[in-house]
Each structure stands twice: as structure tokens, then as C-alpha cells.
Design a protein around this motif. Structure first.
Motif, PDB file in Angstrom:
ATOM      1  N   UNK A   1      -5.941  73.841 -70.019  1.00 38.99           N
ATOM      2  CA  UNK A   1      -7.100  73.135 -70.525  1.00 38.99           C
ATOM      3  C   UNK A   1      -6.732  72.124 -71.579  1.00 38.99           C
ATOM      4  N   UNK A   2      -7.707  71.827 -72.440  1.00 38.42           N
ATOM      5  CA  UNK A   2      -7.500  70.840 -73.495  1.00 38.42           C
ATOM      6  C   UNK A   2      -7.779  71.471 -74.845  1.00 38.42           C
ATOM      7  N   UNK A   3      -6.926  71.099 -75.809  1.00 36.28           N
ATOM      8  CA  UNK A   3      -7.140  71.543 -77.179  1.00 36.28           C
ATOM      9  C   UNK A   3      -8.285  70.734 -77.784  1.00 36.28           C
ATOM     10  N   UNK A   4      -8.670  71.077 -78.992  1.00 29.65           N
ATOM     11  CA  UNK A   4      -9.711  70.305 -79.670  1.00 29.65           C
ATOM     12  C   UNK A   4      -9.214  68.904 -80.013  1.00 29.65           C
ATOM     13  N   UNK A   5      -7.896  68.690 -79.930  1.00 23.57           N
ATOM     14  CA  UNK A   5      -7.301  67.369 -80.171  1.00 23.57           C
ATOM     15  C   UNK A   5      -6.997  66.647 -78.859  1.00 23.57           C
ATOM     16  N   UNK A   6      -7.573  67.132 -77.746  1.00 22.54           N
ATOM     17  CA  UNK A   6      -7.401  66.568 -76.406  1.00 22.54           C
ATOM     18  C   UNK A   6      -5.970  66.620 -75.888  1.00 22.54           C
ATOM     19  N   UNK A   7      -5.180  67.598 -76.348  1.00 24.68           N
ATOM     20  CA  UNK A   7      -3.849  67.818 -75.793  1.00 24.68           C
ATOM     21  C   UNK A   7      -4.002  68.672 -74.541  1.00 24.68           C
ATOM     22  N   UNK A   8      -3.234  68.354 -73.501  1.00 23.22           N
ATOM     23  CA  UNK A   8      -3.214  69.195 -72.311  1.00 23.22           C
ATOM     24  C   UNK A   8      -2.330  70.390 -72.611  1.00 23.22           C
ATOM     25  N   UNK A   9      -2.859  71.600 -72.420  1.00 18.67           N
ATOM     26  CA  UNK A   9      -2.106  72.810 -72.741  1.00 18.67           C
ATOM     27  C   UNK A   9      -2.115  73.784 -71.574  1.00 18.67           C
ATOM     28  N   UNK A  10      -1.028  74.542 -71.475  1.00 21.26           N
ATOM     29  CA  UNK A  10      -0.934  75.701 -70.585  1.00 21.26           C
ATOM     30  C   UNK A  10      -0.339  76.815 -71.416  1.00 21.26           C
ATOM     31  N   UNK A  11      -0.857  78.003 -71.211  1.00 19.49           N
ATOM     32  CA  UNK A  11      -0.354  79.139 -71.959  1.00 19.49           C
ATOM     33  C   UNK A  11      -1.123  80.383 -71.591  1.00 19.49           C
ATOM     34  N   UNK A  12      -0.993  81.392 -72.447  1.00 17.90           N
ATOM     35  CA  UNK A  12      -1.725  82.616 -72.154  1.00 17.90           C
ATOM     36  C   UNK A  12      -2.672  82.949 -73.295  1.00 17.90           C
ATOM     37  N   UNK A  13      -3.727  83.678 -72.946  1.00 20.62           N
ATOM     38  CA  UNK A  13      -4.781  84.014 -73.898  1.00 20.62           C
ATOM     39  C   UNK A  13      -4.240  84.995 -74.937  1.00 20.62           C
ATOM     40  N   UNK A  14      -4.370  84.603 -76.204  1.00 17.39           N
ATOM     41  CA  UNK A  14      -3.997  85.465 -77.320  1.00 17.39           C
ATOM     42  C   UNK A  14      -5.201  86.304 -77.759  1.00 17.39           C
ATOM     43  N   UNK A  15      -6.362  85.642 -77.861  1.00 17.11           N
ATOM     44  CA  UNK A  15      -7.590  86.360 -78.202  1.00 17.11           C
ATOM     45  C   UNK A  15      -8.795  85.490 -77.823  1.00 17.11           C
ATOM     46  N   UNK A  16      -9.952  86.139 -77.764  1.00 18.03           N
ATOM     47  CA  UNK A  16     -11.189  85.465 -77.368  1.00 18.03           C
ATOM     48  C   UNK A  16     -12.267  85.805 -78.388  1.00 18.03           C
ATOM     49  N   UNK A  17     -13.019  84.793 -78.803  1.00 18.02           N
ATOM     50  CA  UNK A  17     -14.158  85.005 -79.692  1.00 18.02           C
ATOM     51  C   UNK A  17     -15.410  84.595 -78.921  1.00 18.02           C
ATOM     52  N   UNK A  18     -16.064  85.580 -78.306  1.00 20.45           N
ATOM     53  CA  UNK A  18     -17.256  85.302 -77.499  1.00 20.45           C
ATOM     54  C   UNK A  18     -18.414  84.806 -78.362  1.00 20.45           C
ATOM     55  N   UNK A  19     -18.487  85.273 -79.584  1.00 13.29           N
ATOM     56  CA  UNK A  19     -19.598  84.881 -80.454  1.00 13.29           C
ATOM     57  C   UNK A  19     -19.594  83.381 -80.713  1.00 13.29           C
ATOM     58  N   UNK A  20     -18.391  82.819 -80.986  1.00 13.07           N
ATOM     59  CA  UNK A  20     -18.281  81.377 -81.245  1.00 13.07           C
ATOM     60  C   UNK A  20     -17.967  80.566 -79.990  1.00 13.07           C
ATOM     61  N   UNK A  21     -17.632  81.262 -78.893  1.00  8.97           N
ATOM     62  CA  UNK A  21     -17.289  80.558 -77.661  1.00  8.97           C
ATOM     63  C   UNK A  21     -15.913  79.919 -77.717  1.00  8.97           C
ATOM     64  N   UNK A  22     -15.001  80.517 -78.507  1.00  3.50           N
ATOM     65  CA  UNK A  22     -13.658  79.959 -78.654  1.00  3.50           C
ATOM     66  C   UNK A  22     -12.617  80.886 -78.043  1.00  3.50           C
ATOM     67  N   UNK A  23     -11.421  80.332 -77.884  1.00  2.65           N
ATOM     68  CA  UNK A  23     -10.312  81.081 -77.307  1.00  2.65           C
ATOM     69  C   UNK A  23      -9.040  80.649 -78.026  1.00  2.65           C
TER      70      UNK A  23
END
Length: 116
Positions: free
Chosen positions: A19-41
Motif C-alpha cells: 500500500x501507501x504510507x501517509x507520505x505516499x511511499x509505496x510499501x510492502x511488508x507485514x502487519x506489526x499491529x492494527x488499531x481498529x478504533x483509529x482505522x490505522x495499521x
């Protein structure tokens, strides 16, 4: 209003994503943690178009990320070695042991196939 942010995530720790970071960088990796309340990963970045981001954990919005298509890498020695490095970096002993066993099986199978 807050209830709209709170939703069940489609992502779980350890899954491979792109996907894309908040700085519009293209990234690939694995999920470290998920914050469903804020909708972030949070993603441990394995590949990125910004080399300085590789090897770091970044946080972005879940709607900017998707799961990587599952590919059959379980018989690829180089891929398994890279995953073993990641398991060591993240100090995930269980994952390290699973990957090591998988690598040994791949190496043993390739020796059997080559034997004449």
C-alpha cells in the motif's frame, strides 16, 4: 461519529500487505499491529520506494493498504532465508522455528531430487 471509525479490521498481525504510507511511499511488508478504533495499521517495511523506510515500522491508514496475493514461496530457499531474518529481527521465536523447519524440509527435498 466515533462509531464510524471503529470497525473490524481485515488485517491480522504477520500478514503481508502492500500500500501507501501517509507520505505516499509505496510499501510492502507485514502487519506489526492494527488499531481498529483509529482505522490505522503499523507495517514492518520490507520493500519501499524510499530506501530509508526499509526496515522500519510505519503507521498508515488501513484503507491505503491491501493484502498481498498469496504466492507459493514455501519452496523458495532465498525467500525463506529472508523471512528467517525478519523473524530474528522481530524476535519471534515461534515463527523462526517454523521457518527453520520449513527451510530444512526444502533443503532435504532438493538433495533427494539431485541424488543420482
Amino acid at each position: 461519529m466515533m462509531n464510524q471509525l471503529h470497525q473490524q479490521s481485515q488485517f491480522t498481525k504477520g500478514e503481508w500487505v502492500k500500500g501507501k504510507s501517509v507520505h505516499d511511499e509505496l510499501v510492502k511488508g507485514f502487519v506489526d499491529s492494527v488499531n481498529d478504533y483509529l482505522g490505522t495499521i503499523k507495517i514492518y517495511v520490507h520493500e519501499c520506494d524510499n530506501p530509508e523506510t526499509v526496515g522500519k515500522v510505519i503507521e498508515t491508514f488501513q484503507n491505503r493498504v491491501s493484502l498481498l496475493e498469496k504466492q507459493d514461496f514455501e519452496h523458495d530457499e532465498t525467500y525463506l532465508l529472508n523471512l528467517i531474518d525478519l523473524a530474528l529481527i522481530t524476535k519471534d521465536k515461534k515463527w523462526f522455528l517454523e521457518l527453520s523447519a520449513q527451510l530444512n524440509a526444502v533443503r532435504n527435498k532438493s538433495k533427494e531430487a539431485v541424488a543420482c
